[in-house]
Design a protein around this motif. Structure first.
Motif, mmCIF file in Angstrom:
data_model
loop_
_atom_site.group_PDB
_atom_site.id
_atom_site.type_symbol
_atom_site.label_atom_id
_atom_site.label_comp_id
_atom_site.label_asym_id
_atom_site.label_seq_id
_atom_site.Cartn_x
_atom_site.Cartn_y
_atom_site.Cartn_z
ATOM 1 N N ASN A 97 2.144 -10.050 10.326
ATOM 2 C CA ASN A 97 2.767 -8.869 10.923
ATOM 3 C C ASN A 97 3.407 -8.048 9.819
ATOM 4 O O ASN A 97 4.340 -8.497 9.173
ATOM 5 C CB ASN A 97 3.806 -9.264 11.968
ATOM 6 N N GLY A 98 2.880 -6.879 9.616
ATOM 7 C CA GLY A 98 3.367 -6.006 8.556
ATOM 8 C C GLY A 98 2.220 -5.581 7.679
ATOM 9 O O GLY A 98 1.048 -5.782 8.002
ATOM 10 N N ARG A 99 2.579 -5.005 6.557
ATOM 11 C CA ARG A 99 1.563 -4.524 5.618
ATOM 12 C C ARG A 99 1.305 -5.556 4.532
ATOM 13 O O ARG A 99 2.225 -6.215 4.072
ATOM 14 C CB ARG A 99 1.985 -3.212 4.981
ATOM 15 N N ILE A 101 5.514 -5.383 -0.864
ATOM 16 C CA ILE A 101 4.535 -5.681 0.174
ATOM 17 C C ILE A 101 3.912 -7.041 -0.141
ATOM 18 O O ILE A 101 3.920 -7.486 -1.284
ATOM 19 C CB ILE A 101 3.452 -4.561 0.200
ATOM 20 N N LEU A 110 -5.893 -2.259 2.021
ATOM 21 C CA LEU A 110 -4.575 -2.261 2.643
ATOM 22 C C LEU A 110 -4.726 -2.630 4.110
ATOM 23 O O LEU A 110 -5.546 -2.040 4.826
ATOM 24 C CB LEU A 110 -3.919 -0.889 2.494
ATOM 25 N N GLU A 156 -2.614 -3.515 7.843
ATOM 26 C CA GLU A 156 -1.391 -3.419 8.625
ATOM 27 C C GLU A 156 -1.596 -4.225 9.889
ATOM 28 O O GLU A 156 -2.535 -3.968 10.654
ATOM 29 C CB GLU A 156 -1.048 -1.969 8.953
ATOM 30 N N ASN A 157 -0.759 -5.232 10.069
ATOM 31 C CA ASN A 157 -0.863 -6.144 11.220
ATOM 32 C C ASN A 157 -2.271 -6.714 11.356
ATOM 33 O O ASN A 157 -2.830 -6.785 12.446
ATOM 34 C CB ASN A 157 -0.418 -5.452 12.499
ATOM 35 N N ILE A 212 -6.615 -0.593 6.961
ATOM 36 C CA ILE A 212 -6.316 0.820 7.181
ATOM 37 C C ILE A 212 -6.849 1.715 6.062
ATOM 38 O O ILE A 212 -7.079 2.900 6.287
ATOM 39 C CB ILE A 212 -4.814 1.082 7.439
ATOM 40 N N ILE A 251 -0.375 2.232 -1.315
ATOM 41 C CA ILE A 251 0.112 1.525 -0.117
ATOM 42 C C ILE A 251 0.916 2.421 0.823
ATOM 43 O O ILE A 251 1.259 2.014 1.922
ATOM 44 C CB ILE A 251 0.936 0.268 -0.470
#
Length: 100
Positions: free
Chosen positions: A18-20, A49, A76, A78-79, A83, A99
């Motif tokens: 969960n996150g980048r 990150i 990159l 995300e979750n 992306i 990022i």
């Protein structure tokens, strides 16, 4: 701290994160990957990150899964979802811009 990711731990380390996170796909066969690897380490030291390294020579299945055609490549997430990506050699400061 850069975590080496392979087919066995990608779910825990990247897909369910969960996150980048930024994944650096590298190859031990390409000299540019050594240069990019040093810049990736400098970037990781900033602690901005989660950083993971996928060594294509050791995990060709992951490179195929993500359609990685050249190394070095950074993706990159995300979750757990991609992306954006780049196949350029970037300095640590440029990775920081990537990022965002």
């Amino acid at each position: 701290m850069i975590t080496e990711v392979n087919f066995m731990n990608i779910t825990d380390e990247l897909l369910h994160y969960n996150g980048r996170a930024v994944a650096y796909f590298s190859s031990e066969a390409f000299p540019l990957c050594k240069i990019q690897g040093e810049e990736f380490k400098k970037f990781d030291e900033k602690g901005l990150i989660k950083c993971v390294n996928i060594i294509s020579d050791k995990s060709p299945d992951l490179s195929m899964l993500y359609g990685i055609m050249s190394a070095p490549t950074m993706v990159l997430f995300e979750n757990g979802k991609e992306i954006k990506r780049t196949s350029s050699v970037l300095k640590a400061e440029e990775i920081e811009q990537f990022i965002k």
